[in-house]
Design an enzyme around this catalytic site. Structure first.
Site, PDB file in Angstrom:
ATOM      1  N   LYS A 118      74.178  49.776  40.942  1.00 33.34           N
ATOM      2  CA  LYS A 118      73.687  48.921  39.890  1.00 33.34           C
ATOM      3  C   LYS A 118      73.447  47.451  40.302  1.00 33.34           C
ATOM      4  O   LYS A 118      74.485  47.123  41.328  1.00 33.34           O
ATOM      5  CB  LYS A 118      74.145  48.713  38.355  1.00 33.34           C
ATOM      6  CG  LYS A 118      75.635  47.873  38.295  1.00 33.34           C
ATOM      7  CD  LYS A 118      76.276  47.889  37.055  1.00 33.34           C
ATOM      8  CE  LYS A 118      77.238  46.751  36.876  1.00 33.34           C
ATOM      9  NZ  LYS A 118      78.358  47.115  37.466  1.00 33.34           N
ATOM     10  N   ASP A 167      71.915  22.301  32.733  1.00 33.30           N
ATOM     11  CA  ASP A 167      71.980  23.708  33.339  1.00 33.30           C
ATOM     12  C   ASP A 167      71.938  24.642  32.251  1.00 33.30           C
ATOM     13  O   ASP A 167      72.276  24.556  31.095  1.00 33.30           O
ATOM     14  CB  ASP A 167      73.560  23.699  34.202  1.00 33.30           C
ATOM     15  CG  ASP A 167      73.545  23.091  35.272  1.00 33.30           C
ATOM     16  OD1 ASP A 167      72.639  23.209  35.990  1.00 33.30           O
ATOM     17  OD2 ASP A 167      74.622  22.884  35.809  1.00 33.30           O
ATOM     18  N   ASP A 205      75.806  20.225  44.181  1.00 32.55           N
ATOM     19  CA  ASP A 205      75.148  19.154  43.309  1.00 32.55           C
ATOM     20  C   ASP A 205      75.392  17.796  43.610  1.00 32.55           C
ATOM     21  O   ASP A 205      74.754  17.056  43.068  1.00 32.55           O
ATOM     22  CB  ASP A 205      75.954  19.399  41.788  1.00 32.55           C
ATOM     23  CG  ASP A 205      75.715  20.947  41.283  1.00 32.55           C
ATOM     24  OD1 ASP A 205      74.673  21.375  41.387  1.00 32.55           O
ATOM     25  OD2 ASP A 205      76.235  21.472  40.532  1.00 32.55           O
ATOM     26  N   THR A 220      75.005  41.921  49.341  1.00 32.03           N
ATOM     27  CA  THR A 220      74.230  43.187  48.884  1.00 32.03           C
ATOM     28  C   THR A 220      73.727  43.132  47.434  1.00 32.03           C
ATOM     29  O   THR A 220      72.796  44.112  47.146  1.00 32.03           O
ATOM     30  CB  THR A 220      75.320  44.122  48.927  1.00 32.03           C
ATOM     31  OG1 THR A 220      76.367  43.880  47.724  1.00 32.03           O
ATOM     32  CG2 THR A 220      76.352  44.246  50.018  1.00 32.03           C
ATOM     33  N   ARG A 221      74.046  42.368  46.780  1.00 32.21           N
ATOM     34  CA  ARG A 221      73.544  42.123  45.413  1.00 32.21           C
ATOM     35  C   ARG A 221      73.391  43.293  44.533  1.00 32.21           C
ATOM     36  O   ARG A 221      72.670  43.549  43.737  1.00 32.21           O
ATOM     37  CB  ARG A 221      72.015  41.539  45.432  1.00 32.21           C
ATOM     38  CG  ARG A 221      71.889  40.354  46.094  1.00 32.21           C
ATOM     39  CD  ARG A 221      70.513  39.662  46.069  1.00 32.21           C
ATOM     40  NE  ARG A 221      69.925  39.483  44.821  1.00 32.21           N
ATOM     41  CZ  ARG A 221      68.593  39.300  44.334  1.00 32.21           C
ATOM     42  NH1 ARG A 221      67.734  39.587  45.464  1.00 32.21           N
ATOM     43  NH2 ARG A 221      68.231  39.043  43.404  1.00 32.21           N
ATOM     44  N   ASP A 253      84.499  46.336  37.419  1.00 33.58           N
ATOM     45  CA  ASP A 253      83.721  44.898  37.062  1.00 33.58           C
ATOM     46  C   ASP A 253      84.369  44.056  36.216  1.00 33.58           C
ATOM     47  O   ASP A 253      84.220  44.357  35.126  1.00 33.58           O
ATOM     48  CB  ASP A 253      82.048  45.346  37.009  1.00 33.58           C
ATOM     49  CG  ASP A 253      81.263  44.064  36.950  1.00 33.58           C
ATOM     50  OD1 ASP A 253      81.875  43.163  37.330  1.00 33.58           O
ATOM     51  OD2 ASP A 253      80.113  44.391  37.092  1.00 33.58           O
ATOM     52  N   PHE A 260      80.576  43.913  43.786  1.00 33.56           N
ATOM     53  CA  PHE A 260      79.373  43.077  44.217  1.00 33.56           C
ATOM     54  C   PHE A 260      79.713  41.728  45.198  1.00 33.56           C
ATOM     55  O   PHE A 260      80.435  41.411  45.191  1.00 33.56           O
ATOM     56  CB  PHE A 260      78.961  42.403  42.886  1.00 33.56           C
ATOM     57  CG  PHE A 260      77.816  41.455  43.023  1.00 33.56           C
ATOM     58  CD1 PHE A 260      76.465  41.871  42.715  1.00 33.56           C
ATOM     59  CD2 PHE A 260      78.068  40.151  43.034  1.00 33.56           C
ATOM     60  CE1 PHE A 260      75.329  41.104  42.944  1.00 33.56           C
ATOM     61  CE2 PHE A 260      76.800  39.101  43.182  1.00 33.56           C
ATOM     62  CZ  PHE A 260      75.489  39.641  43.054  1.00 33.56           C
TER      63      PHE A 260
END
Length: 688
Positions: free
Chosen positions: A401, A313, A528, A387-388, A350, A383
């Site tokens: 942003k 990863d 995973d 919607t991202r 944030d 966030f």
């Protein structure tokens, strides 16, 4: 788990190993190792021969038979000690784990909605599917999944790591382990294991060796050793018949004694590797445990040694895991200060590392101080994956942003224009391996925040070392192909899988396996699990979900993605140690051959004295010296068997050449010197 890390053995371990060495003298235990069982039978035979010699029935001096008998029993005890000391390290780890496993009072509830209806029961009576509530200060009574709540959990009893970890419902941090302690807040847990089948029970069983089975490579090597032993047994039996015939032909009264032939058989049989084979495997698993990795089988460790594809990863393994804002790039004639101010405003609430880094960069570069986020006219937009975007509504303005495409749609939907200049900046950042965050105010694009993945220091050298070992590294990331390619080039990995999905990872693993490769990977989420189940070496993170742990064949208690590289090293070290000591053991036979064969037949064929190239004092001293060396070399090699042969990151061809030189040639030279020294010593002190 790692309290004895780096120690070969302590006094307590040695005392317990000495005691266990005698306990292991039972025939049932000895039969588990066919090569050493032959030495065990030989010891019994010479003991009988010595007892018979005391009443006058003998083919050698009683003192000679007694000396051989004592050395043979010591050989068996030394082999038992090697295995016991390896098991002792596991038992010491198991004792500390067992201390964490105790019966506690559990607070059982019917359901989340009926959390006030608590029934107090013993943790030993909990069953799979039961629901319990655990509050601060209480021990988690059983393995389970958090279905409600969030709390700090102390897992030091299991992992040895003192820093608490967060466990919460949903996501990939929902698994809890029985024996850990909740230190803040509360959790509602659904039990996922029956009594006696918990993660802690499995750990204790594995580190004690109770659940350890021989691996295919061990079985194959043991078959080879048994075959060699049978060949030497047939040769020895034939030599006895031949010596009787030769004695009659030469007019010699006594043929070769049975005691001498028993000594020959034990010396020629691969007793060194036979004595150490089990301890090498146990020690390999112990080294993995000391690295805070629990292997579900010895086969997984061996597979790690043969791995030639590593799927890693990006986040946490290759990069530090947190992207940092490093530059504000304005577009459309906007002032950089204005862009920084808007970006900081949108990031005040944030709590992600990226959001905090934007606030810090604006403060450091332009002196813009954070504002009070509790101001009534501030409405923060969090966030979401849908919607991202995130942002803030402030003073009749909307600042957003987020991902370039999302912000582009947002601006256009409000009648604004998304400039080509912004597209060019986004492409440039992506090509460099960065992540672009576009910032807009109302219907106008202000610019782009450049988020940079910080490559871990030293990873380039690690990947270069892996390449020398013939291992291909593949970076797995959810980034777009441009960003992934740039990071892969900077980190020095051989290939990458961008915009990775569970299906994509599974397909890639299968493709490599079809081509004959062995694949290792790490994972922590339920998504995973399919790829982990398919991989040859699958390391699940302890912080991950129950599904991931069940799919993997190893669990990393530290939940460190970089641990996979260490696991591969330990696996290769295990295979190297076994191969090196096998080479050394078989090479030893040549020197012992030159010591014993001339001594046995010199009475029948005086011309064989020419083969006495070590110029040993007498036939008896030659046999004694060889059999003493055969016993002592087992003790001398125990530290190497437990610690492992030193591993170097070079190609397999170079490793083979080096080990053949050190352990092959060394296996011939060392016994020549040692047997001669022993011969001089036992002659000087009058043993023979």
């Amino acid at each position: 788990m790692n309290e004895n890390k780096g120690n070969f053995a302590n006094k307590k371990m040695i005392k317990r190993a000495i005691k266990d060495s005698f306990i292991k003298l039972s025939p049932k235990t000895q039969m588990e190792n066919p090569v050493m069982f032959l030495v065990y039978i030989s010891s019994i035979l010479t003991t009988i021969l010595y007892a018979v010699s005391l009443v006058g029935i003998r083919d050698s001096k009683s003192s000679f038979i007694l000396g051989i008998t004592i050395i043979l029993w010591l050989t068996v005890l030394f082999a038992n000690f090697a295995e016991a000391i390896a098991e002792g390290r596991g038992k010491a780890q198991a004792d500390s784990l067992r201390a964490a496993k105790k019966d506690v009072e559990a607070h059982k509830i019917p359901s989340i909605e009926k959390r006030d209806e608590i029934t107090k029961v013993s943790s030993a009576l909990l069953k799979k599917g039961d629901i319990v509530i655990v509050v601060a200060g209480e021990q988690v009574p059983a393995d389970g999944e958090v279905i409600d709540g969030a709390a700090s959990v102390d897992e030091s009893a299991i992992t040895g790591e003192s820093a608490p970890v967060i466990r919460e419902s949903g996501g990939d941090r929902s698994a809890v382990t029985g024996g850990t302690t909740v230190i803040s807040d509360w959790l509602i847990i659904e039990v996922t294991s029956e009594a006696g089948e918990s993660f802690l029970d499995k750990m204790i069983s594995m580190v004690e060796g109770a659940a350890r089975k021989k691996t295919p490579n061990e079985i194959a090597l043991q078959i080879l050793l048994i075959s060699l032993t049978i060949i030497f047994l047939l040769v020895t039996v034939s030599l006895y018949s031949y010596s009787i015939f030769s004695a009659n032909q030469a007019g010699v009264v006594n043929p070769i004694s049975v005691t001498s032939l028993v000594a020959l058989l034990v010396c020629l049989a691969p007793t060194t590797i036979g004595a150490l084979l089990s301890s090498i495997g146990i020690a390999g698993m112990s080294r993995l445990n000391q690295a805070n990795v629990l292997a579900m089988s010895g086969r997984a460790i061996e597979a790690a040694g043969d791995v030639d594809i590593l799927m890693l990863d990006k986040t946490g393994t290759i990069t530090l895991g947190n992207r940092e804002a490093c530059e504000f790039i304005p577009v459309n004639g906007v002032n950089e200060n204005e862009l920084a101010d808007a970006a900081q405003l949108s990031s005040l609430a944030d709590e992600t590392p990226e959001g905090r880094s934007i606030v810090v960069l604006a403060k450091e570069k332009f002196g813009i101080r954070g504002r009070n986020i509790r101001e009534s006219n501030m409405e923060f937009i969090p966030f979401t994956a849908k919607t991202r975007m995130s942002g803030v509504n402030y003073n009749n303005s909307e600042i957003r942003k987020g991902a370039a495409e999302t912000v582009k749609d947002y601006v256009i939907s409000r009648g604004g224009c998304y400039s080509k200049e912004c597209d060019e900046v986004v492409a440039r950042i992506s090509n460099k391996g960065g992540t672009p965050l576009v910032v807009a105010k109302d219907n106008k694009v202000l610019g782009v925040v450049y988020l940079k993945d910080i490559i871990k220091q030293g990873v380039q050298e690690k990947f270069a070392d892996l390449r020398k070992m013939g291992i291909k590294t593949i970076m797995i990331t959810g980034d777009n192909p441009l960003t992934a390619a740039a990071i892969a080039a900077e980190a020095g990995v051989d290939d990458f899988l961008a915009e990775a999905t569970p299906e994509g990872k599974l397909e890639m693993i299968r493709d490599f396996q079809i081509k004959g490769h062995l694949v290792a990977m790490t994972g922590d989420g339920t998504n995973d699990a399919p790829a982990l189940a398919q991989a040859d070496v699958a390391v699940a993170m302890n912080t991950g979900t129950q599904a991931a742990k069940e799919a993997g064949n190893m669990v990393d208690l530290d939940s460190s993605p970089t641990k996979l590289i260490d696991i591969v090293r330990i696996g290769k070290q295990l295979l190297m140690t076994r191969g090196s000591l096998t080479t050394f053991s078989i090479a030893n036979d040549l020197a012992k051959y030159f010591a014993i064969i001339p001594a046995l037949f010199i009475g029948l064929y005086p011309g064989l004295s020419a083969l006495n190239i070590m110029n040993l004092h007498s036939a008896e001293s030659a046999i004694f010296s060889a059999i003493i060396y055969n016993a002592l070399i087992i003790v001398a090699l125990i530290p190497l068997a437990l610690k492992g042969v030193k591993y170097r990151e070079v190609s397999a061809g170079k490793l083979l050449s080096r080990n053949l030189l050190v352990y092959g040639l060394g296996g011939i030279i060392v016994p020549f010197i040692a047997i001669k020294v022993i011969d001089v010593l036992i002659t000087a002190i009058g043993i023979v």
